[in-house]
Design a protein around this motif. Structure first.
Motif, PDB file in Angstrom:
ATOM      1  N   LYS A 146       5.653   5.081   8.356  1.00 56.98           N
ATOM      2  CA  LYS A 146       5.767   3.625   8.438  1.00 56.98           C
ATOM      3  C   LYS A 146       5.681   3.004   7.041  1.00 56.98           C
ATOM      4  O   LYS A 146       6.464   2.107   6.700  1.00 56.98           O
ATOM      5  N   LEU A 147       4.744   3.474   6.216  1.00 59.89           N
ATOM      6  CA  LEU A 147       4.603   2.948   4.858  1.00 59.89           C
ATOM      7  C   LEU A 147       5.844   3.240   4.008  1.00 59.89           C
ATOM      8  O   LEU A 147       6.335   2.367   3.287  1.00 59.89           O
ATOM      9  N   LEU A 148       6.347   4.474   4.097  1.00 58.25           N
ATOM     10  CA  LEU A 148       7.542   4.836   3.329  1.00 58.25           C
ATOM     11  C   LEU A 148       8.744   3.995   3.771  1.00 58.25           C
ATOM     12  O   LEU A 148       9.528   3.540   2.939  1.00 58.25           O
ATOM     13  N   HIS A 171      12.023  -2.619   1.478  1.00 57.87           N
ATOM     14  CA  HIS A 171      11.817  -3.597   0.412  1.00 57.87           C
ATOM     15  C   HIS A 171      12.680  -3.264  -0.803  1.00 57.87           C
ATOM     16  O   HIS A 171      13.290  -4.149  -1.402  1.00 57.87           O
ATOM     17  N   PHE A 172      12.739  -1.993  -1.165  1.00 58.36           N
ATOM     18  CA  PHE A 172      13.552  -1.583  -2.311  1.00 58.36           C
ATOM     19  C   PHE A 172      15.025  -1.913  -2.088  1.00 58.36           C
ATOM     20  O   PHE A 172      15.697  -2.450  -2.964  1.00 58.36           O
ATOM     21  N   LYS A 212       0.813  -1.225   0.000  1.00 61.15           N
ATOM     22  CA  LYS A 212       0.000   0.000   0.000  1.00 61.15           C
ATOM     23  C   LYS A 212       0.843   1.271   0.000  1.00 61.15           C
ATOM     24  O   LYS A 212       0.321   2.371   0.148  1.00 61.15           O
ATOM     25  N   ALA A 213       2.131   1.123  -0.150  1.00 63.33           N
ATOM     26  CA  ALA A 213       3.039   2.273  -0.065  1.00 63.33           C
ATOM     27  C   ALA A 213       3.513   2.687  -1.451  1.00 63.33           C
ATOM     28  O   ALA A 213       3.642   1.855  -2.349  1.00 63.33           O
ATOM     29  N   GLU A 214       3.768   3.980  -1.592  1.00 69.25           N
ATOM     30  CA  GLU A 214       4.383   4.490  -2.813  1.00 69.25           C
ATOM     31  C   GLU A 214       5.449   5.509  -2.436  1.00 69.25           C
ATOM     32  O   GLU A 214       5.206   6.413  -1.630  1.00 69.25           O
ATOM     33  N   ILE A 215       6.623   5.339  -3.020  1.00 69.60           N
ATOM     34  CA  ILE A 215       7.702   6.309  -2.865  1.00 69.60           C
ATOM     35  C   ILE A 215       7.702   7.149  -4.134  1.00 69.60           C
ATOM     36  O   ILE A 215       7.812   6.616  -5.238  1.00 69.60           O
ATOM     37  N   ASP A 216       7.597   8.461  -3.977  1.00 67.74           N
ATOM     38  CA  ASP A 216       7.531   9.339  -5.147  1.00 67.74           C
ATOM     39  C   ASP A 216       8.815   9.286  -5.960  1.00 67.74           C
ATOM     40  O   ASP A 216       8.779   9.080  -7.170  1.00 67.74           O
ATOM     41  N   ILE A 217       9.950   9.479  -5.282  1.00 67.54           N
ATOM     42  CA  ILE A 217      11.238   9.506  -5.984  1.00 67.54           C
ATOM     43  C   ILE A 217      12.279   8.775  -5.129  1.00 67.54           C
ATOM     44  O   ILE A 217      12.356   8.988  -3.914  1.00 67.54           O
TER      45      ILE A 217
END
Length: 119
Positions: A74-76, A82-83, A35-40
Motif C-alpha cells: 500500500k505504501l509503495l 504520487h511520483f 511514510k513511504a520510500e521507493i528504493d529505485i
C-alpha cells in the motif's frame, strides 16, 4: 550509519548496476513520499518500474513474502501514484523486487518482475 544501512545501500547499488546492465534507465533513487520510500524508480522502454530492493546475507534468508506485506504494498503504491502525478505523464507502472544475496565475496541477484502478482 549502522552496518545494516551500509549493507542495504551496497545492495541497492548492486541492484542499480544489474538494472543498467540489463538496459534499464535509472530515473530516481530513494524517492520518499510521506511514510513511504521507493528504493529505485527505473524505466524499461515505456514502462515505469518501481523496485523494492531486499539485501540479505546467505545466513539470513527470510521468506521475502514476510517482508513485502500488504501495508508495504500500500505504501509503495501510494508513493508510486504520487511520483506519476508529479511527472504529469501517463505511463504504465510495474512493481518489481530485486533480491541481493551476499555469499562471502560474491553477490547473487534475483529479479522478480510484476512481483505483487506473486504474493
Amino acid at each position: 550509519m549502522g552496518d545494516h544501512n551500509t549493507f542495504g545501500k551496497l545492495g541497492e547499488q548492486k541492484a542499480i548496476d544489474f538494472l543498467k546492465a540489463s538496459g534499464y534507465q535509472i530515473v530516481r533513487q530513494n524517492y520518499r513520499y510521506l511514510k513511504a520510500e521507493i528504493d529505485i524508480i527505473a524505466r524499461q522502454g515505456d514502462i515505469l518500474v518501481i523496485i523494492e530492493v531486499k539485501s540479505r546475507t546467505s545466513g539470513f534468508l527470510e521468506d521475502i513474502s514476510n517482508t513485502i506485506n500488504p501495508k508495504k504494498i500500500k505504501l509503495l503504491t501510494m508513493a508510486a501514484n504520487h511520483f506519476v502525478e508529479e511527472m504529469k505523464d501517463d505511463v504504465e507502472v510495474r512493481f518489481d523486487i530485486i533480491i541481493v544475496i551476499k555469499y562471502d565475496d560474491r553477490f547473487d541477484i534475483e529479479h522478480i518482475e510484476n512481483a505483487f502478482y506473486h504474493f
